[in-house]
Design a protein around this motif. Structure first.
Motif, PDB file in Angstrom:
ATOM      1  N   LEU A  40       0.820  -1.215   0.000  1.00 57.52           N
ATOM      2  CA  LEU A  40       0.000   0.000   0.000  1.00 57.52           C
ATOM      3  C   LEU A  40       0.849   1.258   0.000  1.00 57.52           C
ATOM      4  O   LEU A  40       0.498   2.240  -0.658  1.00 57.52           O
ATOM      5  CB  LEU A  40      -0.947  -0.007   1.201  1.00 57.52           C
ATOM      6  N   VAL A  41       1.971   1.253   0.703  1.00 58.13           N
ATOM      7  CA  VAL A  41       2.864   2.406   0.689  1.00 58.13           C
ATOM      8  C   VAL A  41       3.447   2.588  -0.713  1.00 58.13           C
ATOM      9  O   VAL A  41       3.534   3.712  -1.222  1.00 58.13           O
ATOM     10  CB  VAL A  41       3.985   2.252   1.742  1.00 58.13           C
ATOM     11  N   VAL A  49       2.104   1.673  -3.573  1.00 59.11           N
ATOM     12  CA  VAL A  49       1.048   2.180  -4.458  1.00 59.11           C
ATOM     13  C   VAL A  49       0.752   3.639  -4.140  1.00 59.11           C
ATOM     14  O   VAL A  49       0.506   4.441  -5.043  1.00 59.11           O
ATOM     15  CB  VAL A  49      -0.224   1.306  -4.328  1.00 59.11           C
ATOM     16  N   ALA A  50       0.789   3.997  -2.855  1.00 56.62           N
ATOM     17  CA  ALA A  50       0.515   5.383  -2.468  1.00 56.62           C
ATOM     18  C   ALA A  50       1.559   6.344  -3.025  1.00 56.62           C
ATOM     19  O   ALA A  50       1.257   7.516  -3.255  1.00 56.62           O
ATOM     20  CB  ALA A  50       0.448   5.499  -0.948  1.00 56.62           C
ATOM     21  N   SER A  68      -0.124   6.755  -6.488  1.00 57.12           N
ATOM     22  CA  SER A  68      -1.462   7.335  -6.485  1.00 57.12           C
ATOM     23  C   SER A  68      -2.124   7.069  -5.138  1.00 57.12           C
ATOM     24  O   SER A  68      -2.410   5.914  -4.810  1.00 57.12           O
ATOM     25  CB  SER A  68      -2.293   6.727  -7.616  1.00 57.12           C
ATOM     26  N   VAL A  69      -2.387   8.126  -4.403  1.00 50.55           N
ATOM     27  CA  VAL A  69      -3.003   7.987  -3.081  1.00 50.55           C
ATOM     28  C   VAL A  69      -4.435   7.465  -3.172  1.00 50.55           C
ATOM     29  O   VAL A  69      -4.805   6.562  -2.419  1.00 50.55           O
ATOM     30  CB  VAL A  69      -2.933   9.320  -2.301  1.00 50.55           C
ATOM     31  N   ALA A 108      -4.422   3.763  -3.655  1.00 41.14           N
ATOM     32  CA  ALA A 108      -3.981   3.071  -2.442  1.00 41.14           C
ATOM     33  C   ALA A 108      -5.108   2.997  -1.415  1.00 41.14           C
ATOM     34  O   ALA A 108      -5.270   1.980  -0.735  1.00 41.14           O
ATOM     35  CB  ALA A 108      -2.771   3.779  -1.840  1.00 41.14           C
ATOM     36  N   LEU A 148      -7.603   0.349  -2.717  1.00 35.90           N
ATOM     37  CA  LEU A 148      -6.999  -0.973  -2.552  1.00 35.90           C
ATOM     38  C   LEU A 148      -6.974  -1.376  -1.082  1.00 35.90           C
ATOM     39  O   LEU A 148      -7.266  -2.529  -0.742  1.00 35.90           O
ATOM     40  CB  LEU A 148      -5.589  -0.972  -3.138  1.00 35.90           C
ATOM     41  N   GLY A 149      -6.659  -0.443  -0.196  1.00 40.61           N
ATOM     42  CA  GLY A 149      -6.661  -0.728   1.232  1.00 40.61           C
ATOM     43  C   GLY A 149      -8.043  -1.106   1.733  1.00 40.61           C
ATOM     44  O   GLY A 149      -8.196  -2.015   2.553  1.00 40.61           O
TER      45      GLY A 149
END
Length: 59
Positions: A18-19, A21-22, A25-26, A29, A32-33
């Motif tokens: 997740l970090v 991907v963030a 693109s936040v 992320a 997805l989270g």
């Protein structure tokens, strides 16, 4: 390995993904989270309900 250690390792890998991907693109992320959170809750509820089903079918 115990189940707790495996769960912590899985959580660590998910956080790292997740970090990563963030960084690109936040909003992606966050989505997805959320999806991964729902999957984790469903999987945990399915494993905790499994012994109850076994007991009910043996009656």
């Amino acid at each position: 390995m115990s189940t707790r250690v495996l769960a912590l390792a899985e959580l660590g890998f998910v956080v790292l993904v997740l970090v990563g991907v963030a960084l690109l693109s936040v909003p992606v992320a966050l989505i997805l989270g959320g999806v991964l959170g729902v999957v984790a809750v469903e999987r945990e509820s399915a494993t905790s309900a499994a012994p109850e089903r076994e007991g009910a079918s043996s009656e």
